[in-house]
Scaffold this motif. Structure first.
Motif: not given
Length: 288
Positions: A1-6, A94-97, A153-161
């Motif tokens: 879960m993303r931190p509240a401040a962010a 920042i989000a990244a793969r 971050t993970v997908d619905d199956r819990g895999r890191a994306i």
């Protein structure tokens, strides 16, 4: 879960896809902020020169962030500057793969490289910095980590994306100041030695594209590097780099005078088209 401040204060920034120029923050290029060793460093960097002072501390569990870990910050700076110049909004969040970061900084994309990326993010987050740079007229001490926090971050199956990271204000403000960022040669990422990488950054910062180049006394360079190695070993490494002439875009020479050794560096004239090609990382050898 993303931190509240962010989530309440920062908008999520998505990187630009495709080839972009590599940019580096001048403050990070000019001063000793990172370990130059591949082995774990826990000893702090305590540096002072004139009005400038820097204190870098590491935790034994992770060790100090290295100059190879700083490639992630170069990627982030490059993305932010590219977006700013295109008129797009930017953010410290920042989000990244991982694949995008690893490809940009010239690393492989196998499982072991993903694990090393995670370890680098941990070191960047665990390393704390305090400095007077851009704070000279403020009485409060500015202390930060290279990454405030990061998460997978993970997908619905819990895999890191993918990953999300929050950059510190000090770094973010410096990157968005046009006077404090320089374009670097993408061949930098191919340099394997810590001193070699550090030397390119300081040469690029001070030598730039000045026809006359620049020079430093070797003991002065040793002090600015923050390296744990003694001056004798540092000078030995410098001589090896000069013999190899491995810094992209620069010619290095050593001079001896009055019992002191001095490093001189000058830019190598390069065709403008080839220079632009190298900045975005395209293979020059495959061009017609």
């Amino acid at each position: 879960m993303r931190p509240a401040a962010a989530s309440t204060q920062l908008e999520l920034f998505h990187p630009i896809r495709g080839d972009i120029a590599a940019r580096d923050a001048q403050d990070l290029m000019a001063w000793p902020f990172f370990s130059l060793a591949k082995s774990k460093r826990s000893a702090p960097i305590d540096f002072s020169m004139g009005a400038t002072w820097i204190s870098v501390e590491a935790v034994p569990e992770h060790g100090m962030a290295t100059i190879w870990d700083a490639d992630i910050l170069i990627w982030a700076a490059s993305q932010l500057v590219e977006a700013r110049d295109a008129g797009r909004p930017t953010s410290r969040l920042i989000a990244a793969r991982p694949h995008e970061i690893l490809t940009f900084i010239g690393r492989g994309t196998g499982k072991d490289h993903y694990e090393r990326l995670r370890a680098a993010l941990d070191r960047l987050q665990a390393t704390t910095v305090a400095t007077s740079i851009r704070q000279q007229h403020q009485r409060r001490r500015h202390r930060f980590s290279w990454i405030n926090e990061w998460r997978e971050t993970v997908d619905d199956r819990g895999r890191a994306i993918g990953i999300e990271m929050i950059l510190p204000d000090w770094f973010y403000a410096g990157v968005l100041d046009r006077a404090l960022v320089l374009t670097i040669d993408r061949a930098y990422f191919s340099l394997t030695g810590g001193v070699e990488r550090w030397l390119y950054r300081i040469v690029r910062k001070h030598g730039g594209h000045q026809r006359g180049g620049w020079s430093f006394d070797v003991p002065h360079l040793h002090l600015k590097s923050g390296a744990l190695s003694p001056l004798k070993q540092f000078a030995f490494e410098l001589r090896a780099i000069v013999r190899r002439q491995s810094l992209p875009g620069y010619q290095l020479t050593l001079e001896h005078s009055f019992g002191r050794e001095r490093l001189i560096f000058k830019p190598i004239p390069l065709d403008p088209f080839l220079a632009a090609t190298r900045r975005v990382g395209l293979p020059v050898e495959n061009l017609p």
